[in-house]
Design a protein around this motif. Structure first.
Motif, PDB file in Angstrom:
ATOM      1  N   THR A  62       0.801  -1.226   0.000  1.00 57.33           N
ATOM      2  CA  THR A  62       0.000   0.000   0.000  1.00 57.33           C
ATOM      3  C   THR A  62       0.829   1.268   0.000  1.00 57.33           C
ATOM      4  N   GLY A  63       2.136   1.155   0.186  1.00 57.83           N
ATOM      5  CA  GLY A  63       2.989   2.336   0.128  1.00 57.83           C
ATOM      6  C   GLY A  63       2.759   3.283   1.282  1.00 57.83           C
ATOM      7  N   THR A  64       3.186   4.527   1.090  1.00 60.86           N
ATOM      8  CA  THR A  64       3.059   5.552   2.129  1.00 60.86           C
ATOM      9  C   THR A  64       2.414   6.826   1.589  1.00 60.86           C
ATOM     10  N   TRP A  65       1.899   6.765   0.352  1.00 54.51           N
ATOM     11  CA  TRP A  65       1.456   7.974  -0.334  1.00 54.51           C
ATOM     12  C   TRP A  65       0.390   8.735   0.428  1.00 54.51           C
ATOM     13  N   ARG A  80       4.784   8.614   5.733  1.00 52.47           N
ATOM     14  CA  ARG A  80       4.952   7.550   6.711  1.00 52.47           C
ATOM     15  C   ARG A  80       3.917   6.454   6.456  1.00 52.47           C
ATOM     16  N   PRO A  81       4.171   5.225   6.920  1.00 49.62           N
ATOM     17  CA  PRO A  81       3.239   4.130   6.644  1.00 49.62           C
ATOM     18  C   PRO A  81       2.002   4.182   7.527  1.00 49.62           C
ATOM     19  N   ASP A  82       0.912   3.638   7.006  1.00 47.43           N
ATOM     20  CA  ASP A  82      -0.310   3.453   7.782  1.00 47.43           C
ATOM     21  C   ASP A  82      -0.191   2.117   8.509  1.00 47.43           C
ATOM     22  N   LEU A  83      -0.018   2.176   9.832  1.00 48.59           N
ATOM     23  CA  LEU A  83       0.212   0.964  10.616  1.00 48.59           C
ATOM     24  C   LEU A  83      -1.075   0.346  11.153  1.00 48.59           C
ATOM     25  N   GLU A  84      -2.204   1.004  10.930  1.00 47.78           N
ATOM     26  CA  GLU A  84      -3.459   0.505  11.476  1.00 47.78           C
ATOM     27  C   GLU A  84      -3.954  -0.753  10.758  1.00 47.78           C
TER      28      GLU A  84
END
Length: 473
Positions: free
Chosen positions: A155-158, A313-317
């Motif tokens: 999913t990337g970090t966009w 930054r990455p979505d960690l959820e």
């Protein structure tokens, strides 16, 4: 041999960008059925958002081998491999045709909300590796759940830009003035021209996105009277964004920094280094930016627009209910952190890495692409292509191919760690690098073995950073 779980439920890929699409192509070449979930209405949607931005890597570094083979079977003709595409050209001439070739495996307008294991939460262990993954997806106004034998998160970090605040938090009142802030790289010379023409603009960030925005703004200032450009960075060393010039193996990347230096020397933009933004205040129709500097708190008034190019930054959820091992500060896959940590080095390469480095305590779950690097800014598409090639081989049970990881990345010509004497620092000293050494030390050792000058990056930090990656010798 492919596991029964994968044979029954297939593999879910999250994100239909270049790395997610490449993962699908590699899985199909192995006889594994993938399903791609893409939140947007077309593949490679993030590239559409920055279609005007030229890439500094030529086509040869941007095309995955399995994807190319799939496309060529349908008559696709590759572009000239040594030419430089824009982000839009990459999407139009490569990603969209690849998406068409994979169309029956792709679910567009499908935003993944969360991941888990069927019938169990994060705590339960017994039978965990035999339970399929549950992918909860929002599709066309409804929420559905799918099962998968393995999951590849590309999913990337966009969608999660870093804020203006120097401490990693939004600056005070940043959200209140969000209409005056563009996160990313606007199309200054075309679609967004009226937004910036004749205005005073502050660009925040010290990477290539900031450099692109600054170059376009200074060009605009030559065409539109009254356009003034400020550039704010948190540190005082601009060497990374200026790059290695002629020493950079990607000439366009080296030229980007060289052009930016010339614009500064000519006085076309004002640089504010060690400028750590704390707050934004409205002052009539303009903004005042408040920052901490070595000389104290200062205010930069008269700002009409801000471009925030501070990375993402990455979505960690998504993986909160999975057993994921991430680095404590980069938020990258843990095993990659010593290789890519910008606190320690920026020599421009990482050691080849594949399914073993990208694995997590959750069997069958992988984070790949830019998201695998977390907050580190050094990811290149070619890295992601080799990641998913290795993972696809591992999921197919071909461990020989999965472990045969090879990665050839172009050098930046930059190594920003300070060079010092080995006698006083315990720095890289030649010979084979220790097994747990960081990538810069590996580079140093290999260079010296070849009779070349090493990069000198194995310097003991002032305080412990990573116990296994602080020194070479």
């Amino acid at each position: 041999m492919t596991s029964p779980l994968i044979q029954q439920h297939g593999v879910a890929i999250l994100g239909a960008g270049p790395v997610g699409l490449a993962a699908a192509a590699h899985l199909l070449s192995r006889g594994i059925v993938p399903t791609l979930f893409e939140a947007g209405d077309e593949v490679g949607q993030s590239f559409r958002a920055v279609a005007h931005v030229p890439l500094f890597s030529p086509w040869r570094y941007n095309i995955d081998h399995a994807s190319r083979a799939l496309l060529e079977r349908g008559g696709w003709q590759p572009p000239e491999l040594d030419t430089l595409p824009t982000a839009g050209e990459l999407q139009q001439h490569y990603l969209l045709p690849l998406g068409q070739a994979l169309t029956r495996h792709i679910r567009l307008n499908s935003r993944v909300l969360s991941l888990s294991r069927h019938g169990m939460d994060k705590i339960k262990t017994a039978g965990r590796d035999q339970a399929p993954f549950v992918i909860r997806v929002a599709q066309h106004g409804a929420v559905r759940e799918y099962l998968a034998g393995a999951v590849i998160d590309a999913t990337g970090t966009w969608g999660k830009p870093n804020p203006l605040g120097a401490n990693g938090l939004p600056a005070i009142d940043e959200a209140e003035h969000g209409s005056r802030i563009f996160y990313g790289v606007p199309d200054v010379l075309n679609a967004h021209r009226t937004r910036y023409a004749g205005k005073t603009i502050l660009v925040v960030g010290a990477g290539h996105s900031a450099a692109n925005a600054l170059l376009n703004l200074t060009e605009l200032s030559q065409q539109e009277a009254g356009t003034r450009v400020h550039w704010a960075v948190r540190g005082n060393n601009l060497r990374r964004v200026f790059g290695g010039g002629e020493a950079d193996q990607l000439p366009a990347r080296g030229a980007l920094g060289s052009r930016l230096q010339q614009r500064i020397k000519s006085g076309e933009l004002t640089v504010h280094s060690e400028f750590r933004i704390q707050a934004l205040h409205a002052a009539g129709q303009e903004l005042t930016v408040v920052a901490e500097t070595p000389s104290g708190i200062v205010a930069l008034p008269g700002i009409d627009e801000i471009i925030c190019a501070t990375g993402s930054r990455p979505d960690l959820e998504l993986s909160r209910e999975l057993r994921v091992r991430l680095d404590a500060w980069l938020e990258s896959t843990e095993a990659l952190a010593p290789l890519i940590d910008p606190n320690e080095h920026s020599c421009g390469t990482v050691r080849p890495h594949g399914h073993r480095e990208l694995a997590h305590p959750e069997p069958g779950f992988y984070i790949v692409g830019a998201k695998s690097y977390g907050r580190a800014p050094t990811f290149l598409m070619a890295t992601g292509y080799e990641q998913v090639r290795s993972i696809a081989a591992a999921l197919a049970g071909d461990m020989v191919a999965a472990d045969d990881v090879q990665l050839e990345l172009p050098e930046t010509g930059v190594c920003n760690a300070p060079v010092a004497s080995a006698a006083t620092t315990g720095a890289c000293c030649g010979g084979p690098a220790p097994a747990e050494a960081n990538a810069c030390c590996v580079q140093d050792a290999e260079a010296k073995q070849a009779g070349k000058a090493g990069c000198g990056c194995g310097i003991q930090p002032a305080e412990p950073l990573r116990a296994k990656a602080s020194t070479c010798c």
